[in-house]
Design a protein around this motif. Structure first.
Motif, short mmCIF file in Angstrom:
data_model
loop_
_atom_site.label_atom_id
_atom_site.label_comp_id
_atom_site.label_asym_id
_atom_site.label_seq_id
_atom_site.Cartn_x
_atom_site.Cartn_y
_atom_site.Cartn_z
N MET A 162 3.45 -9.31 7.71
CA MET A 162 2.31 -8.91 6.88
C MET A 162 2.68 -7.71 6.02
SD MET A 162 -1.39 -7.42 8.10
CE MET A 162 -2.49 -6.68 6.90
N THR A 163 2.35 -7.79 4.76
CA THR A 163 2.47 -6.64 3.88
C THR A 163 1.07 -6.15 3.52
OG1 THR A 163 2.56 -8.05 1.91
CG2 THR A 163 4.66 -7.40 2.91
N TYR A 164 0.97 -4.87 3.26
CA TYR A 164 -0.32 -4.25 2.98
C TYR A 164 -0.42 -3.85 1.51
CZ TYR A 164 -0.39 -3.43 8.08
OH TYR A 164 -0.37 -3.55 9.44
N PRO A 165 -1.62 -3.88 0.94
CA PRO A 165 -1.80 -3.23 -0.36
C PRO A 165 -1.48 -1.74 -0.20
CG PRO A 165 -3.72 -4.57 0.20
CD PRO A 165 -2.88 -4.49 1.44
N ILE A 166 -0.79 -1.17 -1.17
CA ILE A 166 -0.39 0.22 -1.11
C ILE A 166 -1.12 1.01 -2.20
CG2 ILE A 166 1.54 1.84 -1.18
CD1 ILE A 166 3.34 -0.50 -0.34
N LYS A 168 1.64 1.54 -11.43
CA LYS A 168 1.73 0.08 -11.31
C LYS A 168 3.19 -0.38 -11.42
CE LYS A 168 0.23 -4.21 -11.28
NZ LYS A 168 -0.43 -4.80 -10.08
N ALA A 169 3.92 0.21 -12.35
CA ALA A 169 5.33 -0.17 -12.52
C ALA A 169 6.17 0.21 -11.31
CB ALA A 169 5.89 0.49 -13.78
N PHE A 170 5.81 1.27 -10.61
CA PHE A 170 6.51 1.66 -9.39
C PHE A 170 6.27 0.65 -8.27
CE2 PHE A 170 6.21 6.50 -10.43
CZ PHE A 170 7.25 6.37 -11.32
N GLY A 171 5.17 -0.10 -8.37
CA GLY A 171 4.85 -1.08 -7.33
C GLY A 171 3.55 -0.85 -6.60
N TYR A 172 2.78 0.16 -7.00
CA TYR A 172 1.50 0.41 -6.34
C TYR A 172 0.48 -0.67 -6.70
CZ TYR A 172 3.08 4.94 -4.71
OH TYR A 172 3.77 5.94 -4.06
N ASP A 173 -0.38 -0.94 -5.73
CA ASP A 173 -1.43 -1.94 -5.92
C ASP A 173 -2.77 -1.33 -6.28
OD1 ASP A 173 0.13 -4.33 -4.90
OD2 ASP A 173 0.21 -3.03 -3.13
N ALA A 174 -2.97 -0.07 -5.89
CA ALA A 174 -4.30 0.51 -6.00
C ALA A 174 -4.21 2.03 -6.13
CB ALA A 174 -5.15 0.15 -4.78
N ILE A 175 -5.33 2.61 -6.54
CA ILE A 175 -5.51 4.06 -6.59
C ILE A 175 -6.59 4.43 -5.59
CG2 ILE A 175 -6.33 5.99 -8.01
CD1 ILE A 175 -3.60 4.95 -8.86
#
Length: 252
Positions: free
Chosen positions: A1-5, A26-33
């Motif tokens: 399982m992977t999590y939103p980061i 977003k470009a770094f790979g984050y999904d959310a703030i």
């Protein structure tokens, strides 16, 4: 399982303009703030639009305890506008804290009342720890335990492993103890003892916490999100990039 980061936007408070950071994150790979007050307060709709434009979500947001107690409808509306599902009061100012078990149990009860108001809107309430909740009271009880005792089963927990470490407590023990109510995990890292730069914090993976050893415990909790945070980075980009790269390398 992977999590939103999620990226806790408090980490970037000293590097405006904040919205300009969203495409980079977003470009770094984050999904959310994960925002903190006042980042979203002046214009929640514009904040939401900036998230949408960058392809980012908002799962949780930090808000004042007084807002949950005294202005629940206003902050429920903010949550729904910015797309958050978890409302998180993260702090009690030192001058407001008491040293009695009844105070901390009562704090949990107030959080539970807020959770009851939020539930019909599909929202949850969680507490976020610092270090003071892990300092035993005169009777030996811990504020963190009393908060959740008073809060009951509907109060969730955003656990901050960095503050637990700084308090001298044990992250593995706390992850096990609160597994069923942990909804988000902050992977805040602490620099080695004696470090004065960046207030003694570090990018995730650059500090003293053995994250690889904690990952199996993360997966035994009810956590839905992973969050990065640094209380005072000298370089937000370096912190953000190194942290998410380490988290992804762990398979999270």
């Amino acid at each position: 399982m992977t999590y939103p980061i999620s990226y806790q936007l408090y980490s970037s408070r000293n590097f405006p303009p904040l919205y300009a950071q969203f495409p980079e994150l977003k470009a770094f790979g984050y999904d959310a703030i994960e925002p903190w007050l006042p980042a979203y307060e002046a214009d929640p709709r514009t904040f939401r639009q900036a998230l949408d434009d960058a392809g980012l979500a908002c799962h949780c947001f930090h808000m004042p305890l007084a807002g949950l107690i005294d202005e629940p409808n206003r902050f429920i509306d903010i949550a729904l506008t910015i797309g958050a599902t978890v409302m998180i009061p993260p702090y009690v100012a030192p001058e407001e804290r008491d040293t009695t078990a009844d105070y901390w149990r009562g704090l949990g009860e107030r959080l539970a009342a807020g959770a009851e108001r939020a539930a019909p809107h599909g929202l949850k309430v969680a507490w976020h720890n610092h270090d003071f909740e892990y300092r035993p009271l005169a009777d030996g009880s811990r504020p963190i335990d009393l908060i959740f005792e008073g809060g009951g089963p509907d109060l969730w927990f955003e656990i901050d492993c960095g503050w637990i470490t700084r308090a001298g407590a044990n992250p593995p023990a706390e992850l096990r103890k609160f597994a069923d109510r942990i909804i988000a995990i902050q992977m805040k890292d602490m620099a080695p003892a004696g470090t004065t730069g960046d207030d003694g914090w570090a990018a995730t993976g650059d500090g003293i916490i053995n994250w690889g050893g904690l990952v199996p415990l993360f997966r035994q909790t009810a956590a839905e999100h992973i969050v990065t945070e640094h209380d005072n980075p000298s370089d937000w980009r370096r912190f953000a990039k190194r942290s998410i790269d380490h988290i992804k390398a762990l398979g999270l």
